[in-house]
Design a protein around this motif. Structure first.
Motif, PDB file in Angstrom:
ATOM      1  N   CYS A  28      30.492  45.303  43.823  1.00 53.03           N
ATOM      2  CA  CYS A  28      30.811  43.885  43.683  1.00 53.03           C
ATOM      3  C   CYS A  28      31.671  43.430  44.856  1.00 53.03           C
ATOM      4  N   PRO A  29      31.248  42.407  45.613  1.00 54.55           N
ATOM      5  CA  PRO A  29      32.044  41.951  46.760  1.00 54.55           C
ATOM      6  C   PRO A  29      33.440  41.475  46.379  1.00 54.55           C
ATOM      7  N   ILE A  30      33.580  40.840  45.212  1.00 55.78           N
ATOM      8  CA  ILE A  30      34.904  40.368  44.800  1.00 55.78           C
ATOM      9  C   ILE A  30      35.794  41.554  44.444  1.00 55.78           C
ATOM     10  N   ALA A  31      35.241  42.512  43.712  1.00 52.61           N
ATOM     11  CA  ALA A  31      36.018  43.697  43.342  1.00 52.61           C
ATOM     12  C   ALA A  31      36.393  44.511  44.576  1.00 52.61           C
ATOM     13  N   SER A  32      35.499  44.555  45.559  1.00 49.34           N
ATOM     14  CA  SER A  32      35.798  45.276  46.795  1.00 49.34           C
ATOM     15  C   SER A  32      37.031  44.690  47.475  1.00 49.34           C
ATOM     16  N   LEU A  33      37.101  43.363  47.531  1.00 46.55           N
ATOM     17  CA  LEU A  33      38.272  42.711  48.123  1.00 46.55           C
ATOM     18  C   LEU A  33      39.509  42.934  47.265  1.00 46.55           C
ATOM     19  N   ALA A  34      39.328  42.893  45.949  1.00 46.09           N
ATOM     20  CA  ALA A  34      40.470  43.109  45.052  1.00 46.09           C
ATOM     21  C   ALA A  34      41.070  44.491  45.259  1.00 46.09           C
ATOM     22  N   GLY A  35      40.214  45.493  45.435  1.00 44.46           N
ATOM     23  CA  GLY A  35      40.696  46.844  45.649  1.00 44.46           C
ATOM     24  C   GLY A  35      41.513  46.979  46.922  1.00 44.46           C
ATOM     25  N   GLN A  36      41.206  46.138  47.899  1.00 47.40           N
ATOM     26  CA  GLN A  36      41.917  46.211  49.177  1.00 47.40           C
ATOM     27  C   GLN A  36      43.208  45.396  49.188  1.00 47.40           C
ATOM     28  N   PHE A  37      43.309  44.400  48.306  1.00 48.19           N
ATOM     29  CA  PHE A  37      44.431  43.472  48.388  1.00 48.19           C
ATOM     30  C   PHE A  37      45.391  43.483  47.213  1.00 48.19           C
ATOM     31  N   ALA A  38      44.984  44.012  46.058  1.00 49.24           N
ATOM     32  CA  ALA A  38      45.775  43.849  44.837  1.00 49.24           C
ATOM     33  C   ALA A  38      47.219  44.307  44.993  1.00 49.24           C
ATOM     34  N   GLU A  39      47.427  45.373  45.751  1.00 48.92           N
ATOM     35  CA  GLU A  39      48.785  45.912  45.897  1.00 48.92           C
ATOM     36  C   GLU A  39      49.406  45.606  47.263  1.00 48.92           C
ATOM     37  N   ARG A  40      48.725  44.796  48.071  1.00 46.32           N
ATOM     38  CA  ARG A  40      49.211  44.575  49.435  1.00 46.32           C
ATOM     39  C   ARG A  40      49.493  43.124  49.761  1.00 46.32           C
ATOM     40  N   ASP A  41      48.818  42.203  49.067  1.00 43.31           N
ATOM     41  CA  ASP A  41      48.904  40.798  49.441  1.00 43.31           C
ATOM     42  C   ASP A  41      48.907  39.968  48.160  1.00 43.31           C
ATOM     43  N   GLU A  42      50.080  39.455  47.799  1.00 46.39           N
ATOM     44  CA  GLU A  42      50.211  38.746  46.531  1.00 46.39           C
ATOM     45  C   GLU A  42      49.370  37.475  46.487  1.00 46.39           C
ATOM     46  N   ALA A  43      49.323  36.734  47.584  1.00 47.30           N
ATOM     47  CA  ALA A  43      48.532  35.500  47.599  1.00 47.30           C
ATOM     48  C   ALA A  43      47.051  35.806  47.429  1.00 47.30           C
ATOM     49  N   ALA A  44      46.582  36.850  48.104  1.00 47.35           N
ATOM     50  CA  ALA A  44      45.180  37.240  47.963  1.00 47.35           C
ATOM     51  C   ALA A  44      44.899  37.742  46.556  1.00 47.35           C
ATOM     52  N   ARG A  45      45.847  38.492  45.978  1.00 49.05           N
ATOM     53  CA  ARG A  45      45.669  38.988  44.611  1.00 49.05           C
ATOM     54  C   ARG A  45      45.479  37.829  43.646  1.00 49.05           C
ATOM     55  N   LEU A  46      46.315  36.812  43.781  1.00 50.94           N
ATOM     56  CA  LEU A  46      46.225  35.655  42.891  1.00 50.94           C
ATOM     57  C   LEU A  46      44.918  34.897  43.099  1.00 50.94           C
ATOM     58  N   GLN A  47      44.487  34.778  44.346  1.00 49.52           N
ATOM     59  CA  GLN A  47      43.228  34.102  44.626  1.00 49.52           C
ATOM     60  C   GLN A  47      42.055  34.861  44.003  1.00 49.52           C
TER      61      GLN A  47
END
Length: 207
Positions: free
Chosen positions: A110-129
């Motif tokens: 999943c493209p969205i899950a792929s991005l989530a895996g990369q950002f969830a613990e590194r970028d709070e703004a991206a995590r929220l988006q």
């Protein structure tokens, strides 16, 4: 100062779209950290100045990629969302998800899950988006289940919100396992289990 999307000409919108599409492809295939502005420039066939004309920096480009991937995943499902008020409609959505993975040979996940895996613990703004992206996806599923609840198909004590989250979680787990195994069977099993549970909560089944 980068130009805001709402003020772009048709040509400008197309150039911006091409840049975002190229960035989305490169980040999906190679990872966000490994993707450089030069990679995007070469893939999109634009100049560095054109990229910075539309995006202040890579962070701004990533935000646009999240929006782009969210639309790319959810918009093809929107017609199906309108028919999720029956078990047949839910099964059609299930079949769509499985067929899509077969087309992709179970590659990419999943493209969205792929991005989530990369950002969830590194970028709070991206995590929220990205959390908002999943909320939007869940809302599409929930609307049909709410309709089933309202028309009496679902048991009065069934929770459409909980069922929608469980269905989306089953999809995400199934997609990951299908990607790892290069086989849609785990996805089919996960979705079938979720749909069987939903069906068990219908009035017809005495829930």
């Amino acid at each position: 100062m980068p130009i805001k999307p709402g003020t772009l000409t048709a040509k400008g919108r197309e150039t911006r779209r091409r840049i975002v599409a190229a960035a989305a492809q490169r980040m999906f295939e190679g990872g966000v950290a490994e993707t450089t502005i030069e990679d995007v420039r070469a893939l999109a066939g634009v100049s560095n100045s054109q990229i910075y004309h539309y995006f202040e920096d890579k962070t701004a480009l990533v935000r646009a990629v999240i929006e782009y991937q969210t639309d790319a995943v959810i918009e093809p499902q929107e017609q199906l969302f309108a028919r999720l008020d029956t078990m047949d409609g839910l099964r059609a959505w299930r079949d769509f998800a499985v067929a899509r993975q077969r087309e992709l040979n179970c590659r990419g996940g999943c493209p969205i899950a792929s991005l989530a895996g990369q950002f969830a613990e590194r970028d709070e703004a991206a995590r929220l988006q990205l959390a908002h992206s999943f909320d939007r996806w869940s809302a599409g599923l929930r609307a049909g289940l709410v309709a089933m609840h309202a028309n009496g198909t679902l048991s009065p004590d069934a929770d459409p919100q909980a069922l929608a989250v469980a269905l989306l979680a089953s999809l995400q787990g199934g997609l990951l396992m299908a990607q790892l195994n290069r086989d849609t069977e785990p996805l089919e099993m996960a979705l079938d289990a979720a749909l069987s549970y939903i069906e068990s909560r219908t009035v017809r089944h005495g829930a």
